[in-house]
Design a protein around this motif. Sequence first.
Motif, short mmCIF file in Angstrom:
data_model
loop_
_atom_site.label_atom_id
_atom_site.label_comp_id
_atom_site.label_asym_id
_atom_site.label_seq_id
_atom_site.Cartn_x
_atom_site.Cartn_y
_atom_site.Cartn_z
N VAL A 1 43.94 -32.90 54.54
CA VAL A 1 45.24 -33.56 54.39
C VAL A 1 46.27 -32.59 53.81
CG1 VAL A 1 44.87 -34.47 52.05
CG2 VAL A 1 46.22 -35.79 53.70
N GLU A 2 45.82 -31.53 53.13
CA GLU A 2 46.76 -30.56 52.57
C GLU A 2 47.40 -29.70 53.67
OE1 GLU A 2 44.46 -28.80 49.36
OE2 GLU A 2 45.46 -30.07 47.90
N ALA A 3 46.89 -29.81 54.91
CA ALA A 3 47.53 -29.10 56.03
C ALA A 3 48.99 -29.52 56.18
CB ALA A 3 46.77 -29.35 57.32
N GLY B 1 48.90 -19.55 50.63
CA GLY B 1 47.61 -19.68 49.97
C GLY B 1 47.70 -20.72 48.88
N HIS B 2 46.80 -21.71 48.93
CA HIS B 2 46.80 -22.77 47.91
C HIS B 2 45.52 -22.65 47.10
CE1 HIS B 2 46.78 -26.51 45.86
NE2 HIS B 2 45.87 -27.08 46.63
N THR B 3 45.68 -22.50 45.78
CA THR B 3 44.51 -22.36 44.91
C THR B 3 44.69 -23.23 43.67
OG1 THR B 3 45.61 -20.43 43.93
CG2 THR B 3 43.90 -20.00 45.59
N HIS B 4 43.59 -23.35 42.92
CA HIS B 4 43.60 -24.10 41.66
C HIS B 4 43.14 -23.13 40.55
CE1 HIS B 4 42.38 -27.97 44.15
NE2 HIS B 4 43.59 -27.55 44.45
N PRO B 5 43.91 -22.08 40.26
CA PRO B 5 43.45 -21.10 39.25
C PRO B 5 43.25 -21.78 37.89
CG PRO B 5 45.38 -20.28 40.43
CD PRO B 5 45.25 -21.73 40.77
N ASN C 1 49.36 -30.95 37.40
CA ASN C 1 48.01 -31.55 37.44
C ASN C 1 47.26 -31.27 38.73
OD1 ASN C 1 49.47 -33.89 35.47
ND2 ASN C 1 47.42 -33.23 34.89
N HIS C 2 47.59 -30.17 39.41
CA HIS C 2 46.93 -29.90 40.69
C HIS C 2 46.66 -28.40 40.93
CE1 HIS C 2 46.94 -30.67 45.35
NE2 HIS C 2 46.04 -29.81 44.98
N GLY C 3 47.68 -27.58 41.11
CA GLY C 3 47.43 -26.18 41.43
C GLY C 3 48.69 -25.50 41.91
ZN LIG Z 1 44.65 -28.66 46.09
#
Ligand SMILES: [Zn+2]
Length: 272
Positions: free
Chosen positions: A108-110, A125-129, A199-201
């Motif tokens: 769904v993040e597409a 680029g999507h990350t949760h560092p 609260n996500h990234g």
């Molecule tokens: Zn995410």
Amino acid sequence: MVTSRQLDEGSTRDAAAGLLALCAFLGSPERDLAILGEGNVSCRVDDDSMLVKASGASLGAMGDGDLTEVRLSVLLELVASGGEVDDAEVASALVRSQRHSTAKRPSVEALLHAVCLDAGASAVGHTHPVSVNAVLCSDRASALVEGALFPDQIVVLGHRQLLVPYVDPGVALARHVAVMLGEFVAAEGVLPKVIYLVNHGMFALGDSTDEVQRITVMADKVARVLLSALAVGAPRYLTAADARRIDTRPDELLRRQALAARTPSAQKELTS
Ligand SMILES: [Zn+2]
């Protein structure tokens, strides 16, 4: 003779290779940027296509079959449509967007990747560092965007980044970010390099997969410095005038160009 279809296939293959290298970098366990199925990446392939990580795939262990090619227009239409959209409609649009029906499904993040590419990014680029999320999951999340802590932050991340409040991931978040991105570009004249999601990234918006890599490691460093500064006292930001100066100094512009030229893909272009 090389046909246009073969050229298309070649550019998709090159894009996939660049994206898989980015996945391996971002998913490397010692970097603490994403674990298990967290995070995803994308890049534009042509006017109406992007390659994006398939749902559930692990950034650190990606294979060719873990990327999927989708039509941007199908996803952007859903984002632009007004009114409520239920989970079934989102799932249906994600399936319809796929160029190859046998490929794995996009997540769904597409939708948010489509919004970022449509706004002008070439790779995302999507990350949760851990470092970035430590700040984003606190009541000091805005400290990430209140100013620049050191000059190299500005060279890589620009003088301003975007902070988005928590919104349900999916259509609601994609719509919210689309509006905020439009406002940012109207005010600043450029796309932000980073979108921080409370609260996500984070999302890194680059002109190439190599730039996405640089943006992500610099955002990680900024967050680690900020966490330490908050532990010592209050962060002391560069003045607005000093930050603007770094952003426009000829030697810093040269440094940006040098960073871009040092990347593997740029060197490949120079030598080919
Ligand atoms: Zn995410």
